[in-house]
Design a protein around this motif. Structure first.
Motif, PDB file in Angstrom:
ATOM      1  N   THR A 298      40.849   8.232 159.208  1.00  0.00           N
ATOM      2  CA  THR A 298      39.736   8.834 159.953  1.00  0.00           C
ATOM      3  C   THR A 298      38.752   7.588 159.683  1.00  0.00           C
ATOM      4  OG1 THR A 298      39.929  11.214 159.347  1.00  0.00           O
ATOM      5  CG2 THR A 298      37.433  10.225 160.171  1.00  0.00           C
ATOM      6  N   HIS A 299      38.565   7.219 161.241  1.00  0.00           N
ATOM      7  CA  HIS A 299      37.405   5.750 161.354  1.00  0.00           C
ATOM      8  C   HIS A 299      36.391   5.901 161.407  1.00  0.00           C
ATOM      9  CE1 HIS A 299      40.989   3.618 160.315  1.00  0.00           C
ATOM     10  NE2 HIS A 299      41.195   4.177 161.010  1.00  0.00           N
TER      11      HIS A 299
ATOM     12  N   ILE B 232      42.663   9.283 163.487  1.00  0.00           N
ATOM     13  CA  ILE B 232      43.810   9.728 164.304  1.00  0.00           C
ATOM     14  C   ILE B 232      44.942   9.952 164.382  1.00  0.00           C
ATOM     15  CG2 ILE B 232      43.622   6.749 163.346  1.00  0.00           C
ATOM     16  CD1 ILE B 232      46.284   6.960 161.931  1.00  0.00           C
TER      17      ILE B 232
ATOM     18  N   THR C  97      52.257   3.556 158.575  1.00  0.00           N
ATOM     19  CA  THR C  97      50.858   3.729 158.251  1.00  0.00           C
ATOM     20  C   THR C  97      50.751   3.235 156.942  1.00  0.00           C
ATOM     21  OG1 THR C  97      50.839   5.900 159.342  1.00  0.00           O
ATOM     22  CG2 THR C  97      50.176   6.224 158.029  1.00  0.00           C
TER      23      THR C  97
ATOM     24  N   ASP D 103      45.174  11.290 168.176  1.00  0.00           N
ATOM     25  CA  ASP D 103      43.686  10.327 168.432  1.00  0.00           C
ATOM     26  C   ASP D 103      42.615  11.625 168.844  1.00  0.00           C
ATOM     27  OD1 ASP D 103      44.997   7.643 168.938  1.00  0.00           O
ATOM     28  OD2 ASP D 103      45.185   8.211 170.730  1.00  0.00           O
TER      29      ASP D 103
END
Length: 214
Positions: free
Chosen positions: A103-104, A133, A154, A186
Protein backbone atom coordinates in the motif's frame (compact mmCIF):
# COMPACT_ATOMS: atom_id res chain seq x y z
CA UNK A 1 30.60 9.01 16.27
CA UNK A 2 29.34 8.08 12.82
CA UNK A 3 29.10 10.41 9.87
CA UNK A 4 26.00 10.44 7.64
CA UNK A 5 27.38 7.88 5.19
CA UNK A 6 28.28 5.48 8.00
CA UNK A 7 24.84 5.92 9.55
CA UNK A 8 23.22 5.04 6.22
CA UNK A 9 25.40 1.94 5.89
CA UNK A 10 24.58 0.78 9.42
CA UNK A 11 20.87 1.41 8.82
CA UNK A 12 20.99 -0.63 5.60
CA UNK A 13 22.82 -3.50 7.30
CA UNK A 14 20.29 -3.48 10.14
CA UNK A 15 17.33 -3.50 7.75
CA UNK A 16 18.77 -6.37 5.70
CA UNK A 17 19.60 -8.34 8.87
CA UNK A 18 16.02 -7.98 10.12
CA UNK A 19 14.72 -9.04 6.71
CA UNK A 20 16.93 -12.14 6.71
CA UNK A 21 15.88 -12.99 10.28
CA UNK A 22 12.22 -12.75 9.31
CA UNK A 23 12.81 -15.09 6.37
CA UNK A 24 14.61 -17.62 8.60
CA UNK A 25 11.88 -17.46 11.25
CA UNK A 26 9.23 -17.94 8.58
CA UNK A 27 10.95 -21.02 7.16
CA UNK A 28 11.44 -22.48 10.66
CA UNK A 29 7.77 -21.95 11.51
CA UNK A 30 6.73 -23.47 8.19
CA UNK A 31 8.96 -26.50 8.82
CA UNK A 32 7.54 -27.00 12.32
CA UNK A 33 3.97 -26.85 11.06
CA UNK A 34 4.68 -29.21 8.16
CA UNK A 35 6.30 -31.67 10.58
CA UNK A 36 3.40 -31.42 13.02
CA UNK A 37 5.73 -30.14 15.75
CA UNK A 38 4.05 -26.81 16.39
CA UNK A 39 1.67 -26.71 19.36
CA UNK A 40 -0.59 -23.84 20.33
CA UNK A 41 -0.54 -22.31 23.80
CA UNK A 42 -3.67 -22.28 25.92
CA UNK A 43 -3.43 -19.19 28.10
CA UNK A 44 -5.65 -16.25 29.08
CA UNK A 45 -5.23 -12.98 27.19
CA UNK A 46 -7.06 -9.75 26.49
CA UNK A 47 -8.05 -9.30 22.85
CA UNK A 48 -8.47 -5.53 23.10
CA UNK A 49 -4.97 -5.10 24.51
CA UNK A 50 -3.55 -7.29 21.73
CA UNK A 51 -5.20 -5.31 18.93
CA UNK A 52 -4.35 -1.95 20.49
CA UNK A 53 -0.71 -3.00 20.87
CA UNK A 54 -0.55 -4.17 17.24
CA UNK A 55 -2.06 -0.90 16.07
CA UNK A 56 0.46 1.14 18.09
CA UNK A 57 3.42 -0.82 16.71
CA UNK A 58 2.36 -0.66 13.06
CA UNK A 59 1.13 2.94 13.31
CA UNK A 60 4.76 4.05 13.53
CA UNK A 61 5.60 2.25 10.27
CA UNK A 62 2.41 3.47 8.63
CA UNK A 63 3.16 7.07 9.56
CA UNK A 64 6.60 6.84 7.97
CA UNK A 65 4.88 5.71 4.76
CA UNK A 66 2.25 8.47 5.00
CA UNK A 67 -0.48 5.90 5.66
CA UNK A 68 -3.21 5.90 8.28
CA UNK A 69 -3.55 2.95 10.64
CA UNK A 70 -7.01 2.33 12.10
CA UNK A 71 -8.11 -0.44 14.47
CA UNK A 72 -11.52 -1.22 15.96
CA UNK A 73 -12.88 -3.81 18.36
CA UNK A 74 -16.67 -3.53 18.77
CA UNK A 75 -17.71 -3.21 22.42
CA UNK A 76 -19.90 -6.33 22.24
CA UNK A 77 -16.99 -8.61 21.27
CA UNK A 78 -15.69 -10.41 24.40
CA UNK A 79 -12.18 -9.31 25.35
CA UNK A 80 -11.15 -11.98 27.87
CA UNK A 81 -10.22 -15.12 25.96
CA UNK A 82 -8.14 -18.28 26.32
CA UNK A 83 -5.95 -19.35 23.42
CA UNK A 84 -2.58 -18.60 21.86
CA UNK A 85 -2.13 -14.81 21.69
CA UNK A 86 1.38 -15.19 20.26
CA UNK A 87 0.21 -17.14 17.19
CA UNK A 88 -2.85 -14.91 16.77
CA UNK A 89 -0.51 -11.95 16.80
CA UNK A 90 1.70 -13.70 14.22
CA UNK A 91 -1.24 -14.02 11.82
CA UNK A 92 -2.01 -10.32 12.25
CA UNK A 93 1.65 -9.37 11.80
CA UNK A 94 1.89 -11.36 8.56
CA UNK A 95 -1.28 -9.88 7.09
CA UNK A 96 -0.72 -6.31 8.30
CA UNK A 97 2.88 -6.49 7.12
CA UNK A 98 1.69 -7.46 3.63
CA UNK A 99 -0.88 -4.67 3.66
CA UNK A 100 1.79 -2.11 4.51
CA UNK A 101 4.18 -3.53 1.93
CA UNK A 102 1.72 -3.27 -0.95
CA UNK A 103 0.00 0.00 0.00
CA UNK A 104 1.52 3.30 -1.12
CA UNK A 105 -1.29 5.65 -0.12
CA UNK A 106 -4.48 5.57 1.90
CA UNK A 107 -5.02 3.47 5.00
CA UNK A 108 -4.80 0.11 6.74
CA UNK A 109 -7.89 -0.85 8.73
CA UNK A 110 -7.97 -3.82 11.12
CA UNK A 111 -11.06 -4.85 13.05
CA UNK A 112 -13.06 -7.67 14.59
CA UNK A 113 -16.04 -8.07 12.28
CA UNK A 114 -18.39 -10.61 13.86
CA UNK A 115 -18.37 -13.31 16.51
CA UNK A 116 -20.32 -16.49 17.09
CA UNK A 117 -21.07 -17.72 20.61
CA UNK A 118 -20.71 -21.50 20.70
CA UNK A 119 -21.20 -22.05 24.40
CA UNK A 120 -17.79 -22.41 25.99
CA UNK A 121 -16.10 -21.18 22.83
CA UNK A 122 -16.24 -18.12 20.60
CA UNK A 123 -15.52 -17.91 16.89
CA UNK A 124 -14.36 -14.43 15.94
CA UNK A 125 -13.90 -13.04 12.43
CA UNK A 126 -11.10 -10.53 11.90
CA UNK A 127 -10.45 -8.33 8.86
CA UNK A 128 -7.42 -6.46 7.54
CA UNK A 129 -8.26 -4.01 4.75
CA UNK A 130 -5.83 -1.94 2.70
CA UNK A 131 -6.02 0.52 -0.17
CA UNK A 132 -3.01 -0.97 -1.95
CA UNK A 133 -2.17 -2.37 -5.37
CA UNK A 134 -4.53 -5.34 -5.03
CA UNK A 135 -4.07 -8.86 -6.43
CA UNK A 136 -4.70 -9.67 -10.12
CA UNK A 137 -7.64 -12.05 -10.60
CA UNK A 138 -5.51 -14.64 -12.43
CA UNK A 139 -2.99 -14.75 -9.55
CA UNK A 140 -5.36 -15.00 -6.61
CA UNK A 141 -5.42 -18.80 -6.49
CA UNK A 142 -1.67 -18.82 -5.66
CA UNK A 143 -1.78 -16.54 -2.62
CA UNK A 144 -1.80 -19.35 -0.05
CA UNK A 145 0.69 -21.58 -1.86
CA UNK A 146 4.07 -22.16 -0.21
CA UNK A 147 6.93 -19.91 -1.40
CA UNK A 148 4.61 -18.21 -3.87
CA UNK A 149 3.74 -14.57 -4.55
CA UNK A 150 1.51 -13.02 -7.14
CA UNK A 151 4.35 -12.96 -9.67
CA UNK A 152 8.13 -12.85 -9.95
CA UNK A 153 8.28 -9.10 -10.29
CA UNK A 154 6.51 -8.76 -6.93
CA UNK A 155 9.24 -10.80 -5.27
CA UNK A 156 11.96 -8.69 -6.85
CA UNK A 157 10.33 -5.36 -6.02
CA UNK A 158 8.97 -6.05 -2.54
CA UNK A 159 11.05 -8.96 -1.27
CA UNK A 160 9.92 -11.80 1.00
CA UNK A 161 9.38 -15.51 0.55
CA UNK A 162 5.61 -15.60 0.11
CA UNK A 163 5.37 -17.74 3.27
CA UNK A 164 3.45 -15.19 5.35
CA UNK A 165 0.01 -16.03 3.98
CA UNK A 166 0.81 -19.77 3.90
CA UNK A 167 1.83 -19.80 7.56
CA UNK A 168 -1.18 -17.65 8.45
CA UNK A 169 -3.51 -20.16 6.78
CA UNK A 170 -1.93 -23.06 8.66
CA UNK A 171 -2.09 -21.25 12.00
CA UNK A 172 -5.71 -20.25 11.43
CA UNK A 173 -6.56 -23.86 10.60
CA UNK A 174 -4.92 -24.94 13.87
CA UNK A 175 -7.19 -22.42 15.63
CA UNK A 176 -10.22 -24.13 14.01
CA UNK A 177 -10.78 -21.22 11.65
CA UNK A 178 -10.72 -20.28 8.00
CA UNK A 179 -8.99 -17.57 5.97
CA UNK A 180 -9.77 -15.82 2.70
CA UNK A 181 -9.62 -12.49 0.93
CA UNK A 182 -11.29 -10.18 -1.54
CA UNK A 183 -9.20 -8.03 -3.83
CA UNK A 184 -9.63 -5.52 -6.64
CA UNK A 185 -6.49 -4.55 -8.60
CA UNK A 186 -5.44 -0.95 -7.92
CA UNK A 187 -8.21 -0.62 -5.32
CA UNK A 188 -7.04 -2.74 -2.41
CA UNK A 189 -7.38 -6.04 -0.61
CA UNK A 190 -9.31 -7.25 2.43
CA UNK A 191 -8.00 -10.36 4.14
CA UNK A 192 -10.31 -12.02 6.66
CA UNK A 193 -9.89 -14.97 8.99
CA UNK A 194 -11.79 -16.69 11.75
CA UNK A 195 -10.40 -18.31 14.88
CA UNK A 196 -11.90 -20.10 17.87
CA UNK A 197 -11.10 -19.29 21.48
CA UNK A 198 -12.40 -20.38 24.85
CA UNK A 199 -14.11 -17.84 27.04
CA UNK A 200 -12.12 -16.71 30.04
CA UNK A 201 -14.78 -16.71 32.71
CA UNK A 202 -12.38 -16.37 35.62
CA UNK A 203 -14.00 -13.92 38.03
CA UNK A 204 -12.12 -10.72 38.75
CA UNK A 205 -10.28 -10.71 42.04
CA UNK A 206 -11.80 -8.18 44.43
CA UNK A 207 -9.60 -5.19 45.06
CA UNK A 208 -7.81 -5.51 48.39
CA UNK A 209 -8.09 -2.53 50.68
CA UNK A 210 -5.37 -1.44 53.06
CA UNK A 211 -6.13 -1.95 56.71
CA UNK A 212 -7.36 1.15 58.44
CA UNK A 213 -5.04 2.76 60.86
CA UNK A 214 -6.24 2.77 64.47
Amino acid sequence: RLDDQQKNLISTINTEAESLLNIINGILDFSKIEAGKLELDHIPFNLRFLIEDLSDVFAVIAQKNNLEMISFLPPDVPEKLIGDPGRLRQVFVNLIGNALKFTHEGEIFIWADTFEDMGKQLKIKFCIKDTGIGIPADKQDKIFESFSQADGSTTREYGGTGLGTTISKQLVTMMNGEIGFESVPDKGTTFWFTACFEKDETPKKPATSLPEEP
